[in-house]
Design a protein around this motif. Structure first.
Motif, PDB file in Angstrom:
ATOM      1  N   ASN A 507       0.873  -1.168   0.000  1.00  0.00           N
ATOM      2  CA  ASN A 507       0.000   0.000   0.000  1.00  0.00           C
ATOM      3  C   ASN A 507       0.913   1.222   0.000  1.00  0.00           C
ATOM      4  O   ASN A 507       1.426   1.617   1.046  1.00  0.00           O
ATOM      5  N   GLU A 511      -0.763   2.128   5.653  1.00  0.00           N
ATOM      6  CA  GLU A 511      -1.944   1.614   6.351  1.00  0.00           C
ATOM      7  C   GLU A 511      -1.567   1.240   7.778  1.00  0.00           C
ATOM      8  O   GLU A 511      -0.390   1.076   8.111  1.00  0.00           O
ATOM      9  N   LYS A 512      -2.589   1.109   8.630  1.00  0.00           N
ATOM     10  CA  LYS A 512      -2.369   0.683  10.014  1.00  0.00           C
ATOM     11  C   LYS A 512      -3.563  -0.128  10.486  1.00  0.00           C
ATOM     12  O   LYS A 512      -4.710   0.222  10.234  1.00  0.00           O
ATOM     13  N   THR A 513      -3.268  -1.228  11.184  1.00  0.00           N
ATOM     14  CA  THR A 513      -4.280  -2.037  11.850  1.00  0.00           C
ATOM     15  C   THR A 513      -3.952  -2.069  13.329  1.00  0.00           C
ATOM     16  O   THR A 513      -2.816  -2.349  13.715  1.00  0.00           O
ATOM     17  N   PHE A 559      -8.991  -0.242  11.528  1.00  0.00           N
ATOM     18  CA  PHE A 559      -8.140  -0.308  10.339  1.00  0.00           C
ATOM     19  C   PHE A 559      -8.254   0.989   9.564  1.00  0.00           C
ATOM     20  O   PHE A 559      -9.348   1.540   9.388  1.00  0.00           O
ATOM     21  N   GLU A 561      -6.346   3.088   6.008  1.00  0.00           N
ATOM     22  CA  GLU A 561      -5.383   3.072   4.903  1.00  0.00           C
ATOM     23  C   GLU A 561      -5.436   4.405   4.170  1.00  0.00           C
ATOM     24  O   GLU A 561      -6.403   5.159   4.278  1.00  0.00           O
ATOM     25  N   ASP A 562      -4.379   4.668   3.404  1.00  0.00           N
ATOM     26  CA  ASP A 562      -4.235   5.887   2.605  1.00  0.00           C
ATOM     27  C   ASP A 562      -4.052   7.120   3.501  1.00  0.00           C
ATOM     28  O   ASP A 562      -4.967   7.899   3.744  1.00  0.00           O
ATOM     29  N   ALA A 574      -6.224   8.278   8.611  1.00  0.00           N
ATOM     30  CA  ALA A 574      -6.231   7.654   7.291  1.00  0.00           C
ATOM     31  C   ALA A 574      -7.458   8.079   6.494  1.00  0.00           C
ATOM     32  O   ALA A 574      -8.493   8.467   7.051  1.00  0.00           O
ATOM     33  N   THR A 577     -11.248   4.286   6.751  1.00  0.00           N
ATOM     34  CA  THR A 577     -11.193   3.633   8.065  1.00  0.00           C
ATOM     35  C   THR A 577     -12.336   2.630   8.203  1.00  0.00           C
ATOM     36  O   THR A 577     -13.406   2.802   7.627  1.00  0.00           O
TER      37      THR A 577
END
Length: 996
Positions: A507, A511-513, A559, A561-562, A574, A577
């Motif tokens: 990505n 991103e982050k989880t 979660f 991303e971007d 992000a 989400t």
């Protein structure tokens, strides 16, 4: 569920009014000052026959609850003893129990003990699988005991898994990876469930603690098959001993969930006397033997080297193998030369114990840090423990145990993972040389460059508190009651963060989880035992009790991303989400009653039954019943027994049942939320459910004997077991007309395990100058799925080439085999897949050797053997596909064999890639030296020792891969394979231990 009548058992009055009245004795008994009864004091020492002190030996006035534990000098003091004739008993694990008559007079009395070694001690106290603490001689099943102090003093063990490995017959520890912080799987007498967990129950000081590895796999992101293990949260320096019961016949009193066995950890307690301090420091290194790895190969045109590179010497270890006929070069390179690091190990432990007669305490603190052999891999742990015991009177005592730990682990991506180090470098070819942004050269990683993999940050952290209180109330000489209450609280935060612009093929905008996982386990256990003499020599002990366990699991996943720009690291920042939430509660209520008859303290007959209800049972399923019977006969104490050289002989047998509950909500009909056109929420059928769903029910018979030979210097334990799991949970295929898309979990299967266990522990040489002690543990296991209830064979979830089929082992690997050749010379494969072997060993042998010179130098070695299993080596097949093996690049390689390998690989058949996994490992090697007293005194210490130890030094195996102990599925329940996993690492540790 009609479970209410069980609770009515508690209300039934005892047959004898006097005994019924004892349940309501005034609590004023607790307030009786012990000084009113104190007329004599007994003191002395407990040593071995060489005169060395035995620390932690139990000294007790027989027939009473009065006793003491020896301190660091082997001394004990018992106050408040009544005057007159008495019998005093000294007990220490691994030594012969000794009883001495004494006539106590007012004032101070002295009595010393010198105990002889005895590998099998029948009078040792066992607490696991029994209704209260009992002597080992009265139990009809095998109980494996591990003296943690003795192991830690000489062996290079750093966690609970290593402490258990090789030290109990029938117990197999299955590592997953050499990555620091990853967990292991435990198997006691084989696999006992087809679809549910095969991990044993784990108890610490009487309370159940979370051992669910699935909960630590961080739902929402992956680091491959790896994962941390909650098993290793416990600091081994705080462990006094471990008891392992491996069977339903022994685990009946634990009921539902106990079929895979039970492991009880007993932590250290305080000893009366002056405060005694212990300081321990360990330092070491962790590495891999690079010479074990095969090089990666490629073919290059010498005129097409990267710009600015004039020779292979400039390319990080790439070397010319040979020049080929067409003018190209066959080159090779070990990609791990630049990747593998030497990790560091440090551990510091500080503990103190002491107290007086009525109050004793133990407290400790520890810090541990490990650096792995891979980049982005470390583990750090800090924790502490505080235990105390309060004995205000003869009829009441209270023990409180509490422990805290904080873990932080960083794991690199690996195993079956295209974003991992190991896979990208194993499958790389040096023919695809490229220059990185840092000006270095990397070589053909097929998915993600090692430079990018380093930027993925995956961390697992947890804070865990475990506390218990055990109260013993003995209002009358014939009546004793015990209550246990405890809590195990584990709060995890696991995250995976990929920065903005870090990993282009995953990505590019990051991103982050973030996963927050909390589990709370509560245990309440109460038992009461009434003991009286029915006739002279015949004693009856009647026990009844209840056990309640409750587990609450909450998990929230966020979660995002971007990210909008570099430097942003929160989910809320992000562009996209999502959030998920899961809550699970599981509760078990059990009642049991047990009767034991003892004749002359040498023949014991025991019968018990437990009734269980569980929240996961179906609404139309009532409760489950688990009975057991056992017998133990110490025949060597019979008057007629006289066999030269055979000092002790005990026969034992047990037959009993235990269960394994279904997963939470499996019995419930469920619907899943979905969004239809325009985002309108609705639901859809998800799970049919089964209102008749109940637990798996395992029954087992075990028989065996214990023997002491050669003046009890050699102990032998032999056991045969046969275990059958009935009503095994199997996913039954349901017709589409039901309207539900998934299978239905049903009690229709059957599984069988049987085998032998042999333990030999002996002091074979005892000269005073040189001693030699042998410890041998051997076990076998045959496993077979005997019924699937009419269901067709099905693949093991998430595995490669494993399936479950009647008449074969549960962990079988399957593949089509060659039955001939066609006109082109290509293999003709069998129409049906054939059984190729099982993935867990059917034979294990550990062989421990301890040589002691002049009582101060101890040399120790442990060899570990596993046989009768295979490994599906997926690495070889993928190295063919990705062109990194020599077979693909070297024209001198047998081209017919190469074509056959590609044929099977393209057909996704594992047959040529399955190898025997049999191995022998030099698991542990160490030298421990107790420093002279003058040296210890110079450090103001009472005792000092220095140890050098090593682990996983060498492996003897014919396996074509690097390590036959890895598993690309991590702590998979049944699934095992070698697929892009880090081998077991070597460890070298120096330890200094000081006692003040």
């Amino acid at each position: 569920m009609a479970f209410e009548f069980l609770f009515a058992l508690i209300k039934r009055p005892l047959e004898e009014p006097g005994r019924a009245f004892s349940f309501f004795l005034p609590l004023a008994f607790l307030l009786l000052p012990s000084a009113l009864l104190a007329q004599a004091t007994l003191q002395g020492t407990v040593t071995d026959q060489a005169g060395d002190p035995l620390v932690g030996a139990q000294v007790q006035i027989v027939g009473t609850d009065q006793g003491a534990v020896t301190d660091g000098s082997g001394s004990y003091v018992i106050t408040g003893a009544p005057t007159g004739a008495a019998e005093i008993q000294a007990v220490y694990l691994g030594y012969r129990t000794e009883r001495r008559p004494v006539n106590l007079v007012a004032g101070t009395n002295t009595l010393d003990f010198a105990l002889g070694a005895s590998p099998i001690e029948l009078d040792a106290i066992v607490v696991t699988g029994t209704a209260g603490a009992v002597q080992k001689r009265s139990i009809g099943n095998a109980v494996s005991e591990i003296d943690a102090n003795a192991v830690i003093d000489k062996a290079p063990v750093t966690n609970l898994s290593e402490l258990i490995t090789g030290r109990a017959a029938g117990t197999v520890v299955l590592p997953s990876s050499g990555t620091v912080g990853t967990g292991t799987s435990l198997r006691l007498r084989g696999l006992s469930s087809i679809t549910q967990s095969n991990e044993p129950l784990l108890y610490v000081d009487g309370i159940r603690i979370d051992n669910n590895d699935e909960a630590t796999s961080a739902d929402g992101f992956t680091v491959g098959g790896q994962g941390p293990s909650r098993l290793n949260d416990i600091n081994i320096e705080d462990i006094e001993s471990i008891e392992i019961i491996k069977s339903p016949a022994a685990a009946t009193l634990y009921g539902t969930e106990a079929a895979p066995g039970v492991i009880q950890i007993i932590t250290k307690k305080g000893r009366s006397g002056d405060a005694r301090w212990n300081v321990r420091g360990s330092w070491g290194t962790i590495d891999l033997d690079i010479a074990e790895f095969e090089e990666n190969f490629g073919v290059v045109d010498p005129s097409a080297l990267p710009k600015g590179v004039s020779s292979l010497d400039e390319l990080q270890g790439v070397h010319l193998v040979k020049e080929l006929d067409d003018g190209t070069w066959l080159i090779a390179q070990d990609p791990f030369d630049e990747l593998i690091e030497t990790g560091s190990y440090q551990e510091y432990d500080l503990s103190v114990s002491g107290g007086q007669d009525e109050f004793t305490f133990y407290a400790s603190g520890n810090f541990n840090t490990e650096g792995g052999v891979m980049p982005a891999n470390f583990a750090e742990k800090i924790g502490g423990r505080a235990n105390f015991q309060w004995s205000p009177s003869e009829i009441f005592d209270l023990s409180v145990s509490s422990g805290y730990v904080n873990n932080e682990i960083r794991l690199p991506n690996n195993d079956n993972n295209i974003f991992g180090f190991w896979g990208n470098l194993t499958l790389a070819t040096p023919a695809a040389i490229r220059e990185t942004s840092a000006g270095n050269f990397e070589f053909g990683e097929p998915f993600t460059s090692a430079e990018d993999v380093r930027k993925i940050d995956s961390r697992f952290t947890n804070d865990r508190f475990t506390g218990s209180a055990i109260a013993n109330f003995n209002p009358l000489p014939w009546l004793r009651s015990r209550g246990i209450f405890g809590i195990d609280l584990n709060a995890e935060e696991n995250f995976q963060f990929i920065p903005f612009g870090a990993v282009a093929n995953l990505n590019p905008e990051g991103e982050k989880t973030n996963v927050r996982h909390t589990s709370v386990n509560i245990t309440f256990d109460q038992s009461t035992t009434a003991t009286w003499d029915l006739t002279e020599g015949l004693q009856s002990s009647t026990s009844f009790g209840t056990q309640v366990t409750n587990e609450n699991v909450d998990e929230v996943v966020a979660f995002g991303e971007d990210f909008p720009a570099p430097g942003v690291s929160t989910v809320s920042a992000a562009g996209n989400t999502q959030g998920f939430e899961t809550r699970v509660e599981d509760a078990t209520v059990g009642l049991y009653i047990q009767e034991q008859l003892a004749w002359q303290n040498r023949l014991f007959l025991t019968g018990a039954v437990r009734f269980d209800d569980n929240s996961a049972f179906g609404s139309e399923f009532d409760f489950e019943t688990y009975p057991k019977v056992s017998a133990s006969w110490v025949v060597s104490e019979e008057p007629f027994f006289s066999v030269p050289g055979l000092d002790m002989l005990r026969f034992r047998a047990a037959y009993g049942f235990a269960g394994q509950q279904p997963e939470a909500f499996a019995s419930e009909r469920q619907f899943a939320p979905v969004a239809i056109k325009g985002g309108v929420p609705t639901i859809t059928p998800d799970q049919l459910g089964n209102p008749e769903l109940g637990p798996e029910r395992s029954r087992e018979v075990e028989v065996g004997f214990d023997a002491g030979l050669w003046d009890d210097r050699i102990g032998v334990e032999l056991t045969y077991y046969n275990k059958v799991t009935e009503d095994a949970l199997v996913a039954r295929v349901i017709p589409p007309s039901s309207g539900f898309p998934t299978n239905q979990l049903t009690n229709i299967g059957e599984l069988q395990n049987n085998g032998w266990e042999l333990s030999i522990d002996g002091l074979l040489v005892d000269t005073g100058f040189v001693d030699y002690n042998l410890l041998l543990n051997l076990s076998t296991n045959d496993n077979e799925v005997t019924s699937l209830g009419g269901e067709a064979p099905f693949p093991t979830p998430n595995s490669f080439n494993q399936r479950v089929e009647e008449g074969f082992p549960l962990d079988g690997v399957w593949g089509r085999v060659e039955v001939g050749r066609d006109e082109n010379g290509d293999p003709i494969l069998s129409d049906e897949q054939q059984f190729l072997g099982r993935t867990t060993p059917d034979f294990t042998l550990s062989f421990g050797n301890t040589i002691t010179l002049r009582d101060n130098l101890q040399i120790y070695a442990l060899f570990d053997m596993r046989r009768g299993f295979i490994i599906d080596n997926n690495n070889t097949a993928f190295e063919l596909f990705f062109g990194s093996s020599r077979a693909v690049n070297d024209p001198d390689f047998d081209q017919r064999l190469l074509a056959d390998l590609f044929f099977f690989a393209n057909a996704e058949e594992p047959t040529p890639f399955v190898d025997d996994g049999d191995f022998v490992k030099l698991r542990e090697l160490s030298a421990n030296y107790t420093l002279p007293q003058s040296w210890a005194a110079a450090m103001r210490a009472e005792r000092a020792s220095f140890t050098f130890s090593s682990r996983n030094l060498y492996t003897w195996t014919d396996y074509s891969g690097v390590d036959p102990e890895v598993n690309g599925f991590g702590q998979g329940d049944i699934e095992r394979t070698d697929f892009l996993s880090v081998p077991q690492s070597r460890r070298f540790i120096w330890t200094l231990n000081l006692t003040f």
